[in-house]
Write a protein that holds these residues in place. Structure first.
Motif, mmCIF file in Angstrom:
data_model
loop_
_atom_site.group_PDB
_atom_site.id
_atom_site.type_symbol
_atom_site.label_atom_id
_atom_site.label_comp_id
_atom_site.label_asym_id
_atom_site.label_seq_id
_atom_site.Cartn_x
_atom_site.Cartn_y
_atom_site.Cartn_z
ATOM 1 N N VAL A 140 -8.978 -0.175 3.836
ATOM 2 C CA VAL A 140 -8.737 -0.824 2.551
ATOM 3 C C VAL A 140 -9.198 -2.273 2.679
ATOM 4 C CG1 VAL A 140 -6.987 -1.563 0.891
ATOM 5 C CG2 VAL A 140 -6.744 0.646 2.053
ATOM 6 N N ILE A 184 0.859 -1.181 0.000
ATOM 7 C CA ILE A 184 0.000 0.000 0.000
ATOM 8 C C ILE A 184 0.897 1.234 0.000
ATOM 9 C CG2 ILE A 184 -1.793 1.291 1.222
ATOM 10 C CD1 ILE A 184 -2.672 -1.364 2.497
ATOM 11 N N ASN A 235 -7.912 5.517 7.190
ATOM 12 C CA ASN A 235 -8.460 5.005 5.923
ATOM 13 C C ASN A 235 -8.620 3.501 6.053
ATOM 14 O OD1 ASN A 235 -8.443 7.484 4.594
ATOM 15 N ND2 ASN A 235 -6.427 7.148 3.680
ATOM 16 N N CYS A 256 -3.298 5.552 -1.463
ATOM 17 C CA CYS A 256 -4.087 5.556 -0.229
ATOM 18 C C CYS A 256 -3.550 6.739 0.585
ATOM 19 C CB CYS A 256 -3.928 4.241 0.518
ATOM 20 S SG CYS A 256 -4.908 4.175 2.022
#
Length: 152
Positions: free
Chosen positions: A122, A44, A120, A143
């Motif tokens: 994911v 990520i 966040n 991200c």
């Protein structure tokens, strides 16, 4: 003598069976029953900026936790932590990930306490264009976080 020979033969056969069962697939990647790599990775990447000015933020801590989507409310399966670079970017790269859907939570926190933290989520499904079946890697680009300064 016959007993010694049988013992040695048994040991050799046991060792041969062990080594044949633990032998890696070509290229060093083990495969699961579906022919997909059994050992998986998640990468990520993103950037952290000031929400008002757009200026990149250096040395922001990114906390990473991965949870099983099949067992909500359990402890994280994987925990990692990285810091943003002088360009405000970060990369989470974890391997040895289990082959089941994951919920990953990334939290950006400022160690100087000048900015509010932000999270966040994911979802890792091990399908789609983000998943490379050959390498067993799920990639999430951009991200990113935009952090607000704390009120004084």
């Amino acid at each position: 003598m016959k007993k010694d020979f049988l013992n040695i033969l048994t040991m050799l056969l046991t060792m041969a069976a062990f080594w044949s069962c633990s032998k890696e697939m070509p290229g060093g990647i083990h495969e699961d029953a579906m022919g997909n790599p059994a050992i998986r990775s998640v990468i990520i990447t993103g950037a952290v900026t000031d929400a008002q000015s757009g200026q990149v933020l250096e040395d922001i801590t990114i906390h990473f936790e991965a949870y099983s989507q099949n067992a909500p409310g359990t402890s994280p399966l994987i925990i990692d932590e990285v810091h943003t670079t002088s360009k405000g970017t970060y990369t989470i790269n974890v391997s040895g990930v289990i082959n089941e859907p994951l919920l990953c939570i990334l939290t950006a926190e400022d160690g100087t306490d000048a900015y509010e933290g932000k999270s966040n989520q994911v979802n890792i499904s091990w399908r789609g264009t983000s998943f490379d079946r050959k390498t067993g890697t799920f990639v999430v680009n951009d991200c990113s976080f935009q952090l607000n300064k704390k009120s004084e």
